[in-house]
Scaffold this motif. Structure first.
Motif, short mmCIF file in Angstrom:
data_model
loop_
_atom_site.label_atom_id
_atom_site.label_comp_id
_atom_site.label_asym_id
_atom_site.label_seq_id
_atom_site.Cartn_x
_atom_site.Cartn_y
_atom_site.Cartn_z
N GLY A 1 0.94 -0.79 0.15
CA GLY A 1 -0.48 0.19 -0.12
C GLY A 1 1.23 1.33 -0.27
N LYS A 2 2.15 1.59 -0.11
CA LYS A 2 2.95 1.96 -0.31
C LYS A 2 2.27 3.17 -1.40
CE LYS A 2 6.56 0.28 -2.04
NZ LYS A 2 5.01 -1.23 -2.70
N SER A 3 1.85 3.32 -2.75
CA SER A 3 1.63 4.47 -3.28
C SER A 3 0.18 5.25 -2.99
CB SER A 3 1.02 3.90 -4.51
OG SER A 3 2.58 2.93 -5.19
N THR A 4 -1.02 4.11 -2.13
CA THR A 4 -1.73 4.66 -1.85
C THR A 4 -1.52 5.82 -0.67
OG1 THR A 4 -3.10 2.92 -2.73
CG2 THR A 4 -3.82 3.94 -0.68
N LEU A 5 -0.91 4.78 0.22
CA LEU A 5 -0.77 6.03 1.24
C LEU A 5 0.16 7.20 1.28
CD1 LEU A 5 0.23 7.10 4.77
CD2 LEU A 5 1.73 4.24 4.67
N ALA A 6 1.82 7.20 0.78
CA ALA A 6 2.45 8.51 -0.68
C ALA A 6 1.57 9.10 -0.86
CB ALA A 6 3.26 7.96 -1.26
N ALA A 7 0.22 9.27 -2.03
CA ALA A 7 -0.40 9.93 -2.65
C ALA A 7 -1.26 10.49 -1.00
CB ALA A 7 -1.06 9.18 -3.31
N LEU B 1 -0.05 10.50 1.93
CA LEU B 1 -0.06 11.97 2.59
C LEU B 1 0.63 12.96 1.91
CD1 LEU B 1 2.53 9.44 3.95
CD2 LEU B 1 1.20 10.81 5.79
N GLY B 2 0.68 13.46 0.45
CA GLY B 2 1.40 14.42 -0.32
C GLY B 2 -0.11 15.22 -0.42
N GLU B 3 -1.73 14.45 -0.38
CA GLU B 3 -2.48 15.35 0.18
C GLU B 3 -2.65 16.07 1.49
OE1 GLU B 3 -6.99 14.48 -0.87
OE2 GLU B 3 -5.78 13.19 -2.28
N ARG B 4 -2.99 14.85 2.17
CA ARG B 4 -3.42 15.22 3.56
C ARG B 4 -2.29 16.67 3.68
NH1 ARG B 4 -5.51 12.06 6.86
NH2 ARG B 4 -7.63 10.94 5.77
N LEU B 5 -0.43 16.79 3.41
CA LEU B 5 -0.06 17.33 3.64
C LEU B 5 0.72 18.83 2.67
CD1 LEU B 5 2.81 14.63 5.35
CD2 LEU B 5 1.01 16.43 6.51
N GLY B 6 -0.10 18.55 1.53
CA GLY B 6 0.43 19.68 0.60
C GLY B 6 1.48 19.77 -0.10
N LEU B 7 2.39 18.41 -0.60
CA LEU B 7 3.57 18.41 -0.61
C LEU B 7 3.21 17.19 -1.78
CD1 LEU B 7 5.28 16.33 2.68
CD2 LEU B 7 4.84 18.50 1.93
N PRO B 8 4.19 17.54 -2.52
CA PRO B 8 4.31 16.62 -4.12
C PRO B 8 5.17 15.12 -3.96
CG PRO B 8 6.44 17.94 -4.00
CD PRO B 8 5.28 18.23 -2.99
N ARG C 1 -4.91 4.42 11.46
CA ARG C 1 -4.70 5.80 13.12
C ARG C 1 -3.61 6.82 12.71
NH1 ARG C 1 -6.03 0.89 15.27
NH2 ARG C 1 -3.75 0.10 15.74
N TRP C 2 -2.84 6.59 12.37
CA TRP C 2 -1.19 7.27 12.43
C TRP C 2 -2.16 7.87 10.76
CZ3 TRP C 2 2.20 8.60 8.10
CH2 TRP C 2 2.89 8.99 8.84
N LEU C 3 -2.36 7.88 9.74
CA LEU C 3 -2.76 9.04 9.02
C LEU C 3 -3.66 9.50 9.47
CD1 LEU C 3 -2.38 9.81 6.22
CD2 LEU C 3 -3.93 8.05 5.38
N ALA C 4 -4.96 9.41 9.69
CA ALA C 4 -5.58 10.08 10.46
C ALA C 4 -5.32 10.98 11.31
CB ALA C 4 -6.83 9.23 11.46
#
Length: 172
Positions: free
Chosen positions: A14-20, A22-29, A167-170
């Motif tokens: 699930g690397k790609s899903t989580l990375a995408a 994270l980028g969206e939530r944090l405003g990072l590319p 939980r961590w992503l939340a």
């Protein structure tokens, strides 16, 4: 807040899903490493070109990437501020990989630069993702645990279940 993040784990974790996300939530590319590594027609980008592409991404002040292949991991590890290790049980990541791959195969979903899964790539190729998962799972798990335990390494968070990941992503 960390602005240079590596999401690491075995194929199907699930690397790609989580990375995408994270980028969206944090405003990072967010940069998909599969797009860096593969050209149309499943032509692998030469190692030196991959390294140059990764070096260019990592030269930036902010990024999220979803893998670190050892042939250029040193470039990422020199700049990363946070490593998120998806240390999931094999049955979880392998189950996800099989489900994802079969869905892509049936739906003819385009992935990384217009490529598509094929029956041959999944089941007949000795380098198939399904085989690669078994070859790399133990090595990648050991690597992320070593990073986690090394006080000289950037902060490394290990997430061991889909519930821990949610939980961590939340928290962002």
């Amino acid at each position: 807040m960390s602005k240079r993040i590596l999401v690491y784990g075995v194929t199907g974790a699930g690397k790609s899903t989580l990375a995408a996300r994270l980028g969206e939530r944090l405003g990072l590319p967010y940069h998909s490493i599969d797009d860096v590594m593969w050209e149309p027609g499943w032509v692998e980008v030469p190692d030196d070109v991959q390294r140059d592409r990764i070096r260019e991404i990592c030269a930036g002040d902010a990024w999220v990437i979803d893998a670190a292949y050892m042939k250029w991991a040193d470039v990422v590890l020199e700049r990363v501020e946070l490593i998120v290790g998806l240390d999931l049980p094999r049955w979880v990541s392998y189950g996800r990989l099989v489900r994802r791959s079969l869905t892509r195969l049936v739906r003819r979903t385009e992935i990384c630069n217009g490529n598509r899964e094929s029956f041959r790539n999944l089941f007949l190729d000795r380098n198939s993702l399904l085989v690669f998962h078994f070859r790399s799972w133990g090595r990648k798990r050991a690597r992320m645990r070593q990073w986690h335990d090394d006080p000289d390494f950037p902060e490394t968070v290990l997430l061991r279940s889909p519930a821990e990941v949610r939980r961590w992503l939340a928290t962002f």
